[in-house]
Design an enzyme around this catalytic site. Structure first.
Site, short mmCIF file in Angstrom:
data_model
loop_
_atom_site.label_atom_id
_atom_site.label_comp_id
_atom_site.label_asym_id
_atom_site.label_seq_id
_atom_site.Cartn_x
_atom_site.Cartn_y
_atom_site.Cartn_z
N ASP A 8 0.91 -1.05 -0.12
CA ASP A 8 0.34 0.12 -0.21
C ASP A 8 1.04 1.13 0.02
O ASP A 8 0.32 2.38 0.66
CB ASP A 8 -0.98 0.15 1.12
CG ASP A 8 -1.35 -1.32 1.35
OD1 ASP A 8 -1.70 -1.96 0.61
OD2 ASP A 8 -2.61 -1.27 2.29
N ASP A 46 -4.69 -0.83 -1.38
CA ASP A 46 -5.68 -0.50 -0.82
C ASP A 46 -7.09 -0.37 -1.90
O ASP A 46 -6.86 0.48 -2.64
CB ASP A 46 -5.80 0.12 0.69
CG ASP A 46 -7.00 -0.09 0.95
OD1 ASP A 46 -7.14 -1.56 1.24
OD2 ASP A 46 -6.88 1.09 2.21
N HIS A 48 -10.30 1.14 -2.93
CA HIS A 48 -12.20 0.70 -2.28
C HIS A 48 -13.09 0.67 -2.91
O HIS A 48 -12.85 1.75 -3.96
CB HIS A 48 -12.33 0.95 -1.36
CG HIS A 48 -11.02 0.72 0.29
ND1 HIS A 48 -11.32 -0.13 0.91
CD2 HIS A 48 -10.57 1.57 0.81
CE1 HIS A 48 -10.40 -0.70 1.38
NE2 HIS A 48 -9.87 0.21 1.80
N HIS A 62 -10.96 6.83 1.23
CA HIS A 62 -9.58 6.86 0.90
C HIS A 62 -8.81 5.24 -0.24
O HIS A 62 -10.23 4.57 -0.35
CB HIS A 62 -8.25 7.04 1.96
CG HIS A 62 -8.90 5.19 2.99
ND1 HIS A 62 -9.69 4.78 3.47
CD2 HIS A 62 -7.90 3.90 2.74
CE1 HIS A 62 -9.71 3.70 4.40
NE2 HIS A 62 -9.04 3.40 3.49
N LYS A 87 -7.09 -4.75 -2.43
CA LYS A 87 -7.66 -6.08 -1.35
C LYS A 87 -8.60 -4.18 -1.25
O LYS A 87 -8.51 -3.54 -1.48
CB LYS A 87 -6.86 -5.88 -0.43
CG LYS A 87 -6.15 -4.69 0.47
CD LYS A 87 -4.68 -5.57 1.06
CE LYS A 87 -4.15 -4.34 1.15
NZ LYS A 87 -5.38 -3.10 2.49
N CYS A 132 -1.49 -2.81 7.68
CA CYS A 132 -2.02 -3.88 6.39
C CYS A 132 -0.62 -4.65 6.42
O CYS A 132 -0.68 -5.87 6.20
CB CYS A 132 -2.60 -3.29 5.37
SG CYS A 132 -3.82 -2.29 5.17
ZN LIG Z 1 -8.59 1.16 3.39
#
Ligand SMILES: [Zn+2]
Length: 179
Positions: A8, A46, A48, A62, A87, A132
């Site tokens: 990340d 990351d 999303h 974020h 992820k 993470c």
């Molecule tokens: Zn996140």
């Protein structure tokens, strides 16, 4: 086979980002020196959807897919990565670990990727030491990998010392100044 896993290292976790980590930029020169020293480099993001369950509680919005915040730091050259794993793509499930999400389901496919190649010697760098990286390291140890955390190539949101001590207790090797 030694594998560097960049966890990340994304704009939103660096200064100016939605969830900027104090001192996050300091790891970039370290990572840039590490990359050519490893035969294999993998990276995670990351990643999303706009309505992810972590938004508002506990995190601000974020790393929304395909936005600047979710992109890697511009200092990183993604052509150096053998593979990139995403992820946190399910709106209803959080995933700190790159191996398993909060429901215990495979988070990214990275385990299968590593198993297929028989790559078992994992070196972790990135953000953050206490989320993470932390949860990924604990899962990697449970899965039987040999795990090393490169301390000076990681930064924490909260308590780095506590996170590092816990990872060490579970069997991770901690190193710094690897070069
Ligand atoms: Zn996140």
């Amino acid at each position: 086979m030694k594998v560097l896993i960049l966890t990340d290292v994304q704009n939103d976790f660096l200064s100016g980002g939605a969830l900027g980590v104090k001192g996050g930029e300091e790891i970039l020169p370290v990572i840039l020196r590490l990359i050519p020293r490893f035969p294999h480099v993998l990276a995670t993001q990351d990643w999303h959807p706009h309505n992810h369950c972590s938004f508002g509680n506990p995190w601000p919005i974020h790393c929304v897919q395909d936005t600047w915040g979710a992109d890697f730091s511009p200092k990183l050259d993604r052509t150096k990565f053998a593979a990139i794993f995403h992820k946190g793509s399910d709106p209803n499930v959080e995933s700190y670990s790159i191996f398993f999400d909060a429901k215990g389901q495979p988070a990214t496919g990275i385990h299968e990727y590593l198993q297929t190649r028989k790559w078992r010697d994992l070196y972790f760098a990135g953000l953050t030491t206490d989320y993470c990286v932390f949860y990924s390291v604990l899962d990697a140890l449970k899965l039987g990998y040999r795990v090393t955390v490169i301390q000076d190539a990681c930064r924490a949101i909260g308590d780095a010392k506590k996170a590092l001590a816990h990872m060490k207790e579970k069997g991770a090797q901690l190193v710094r100044n690897l070069l």
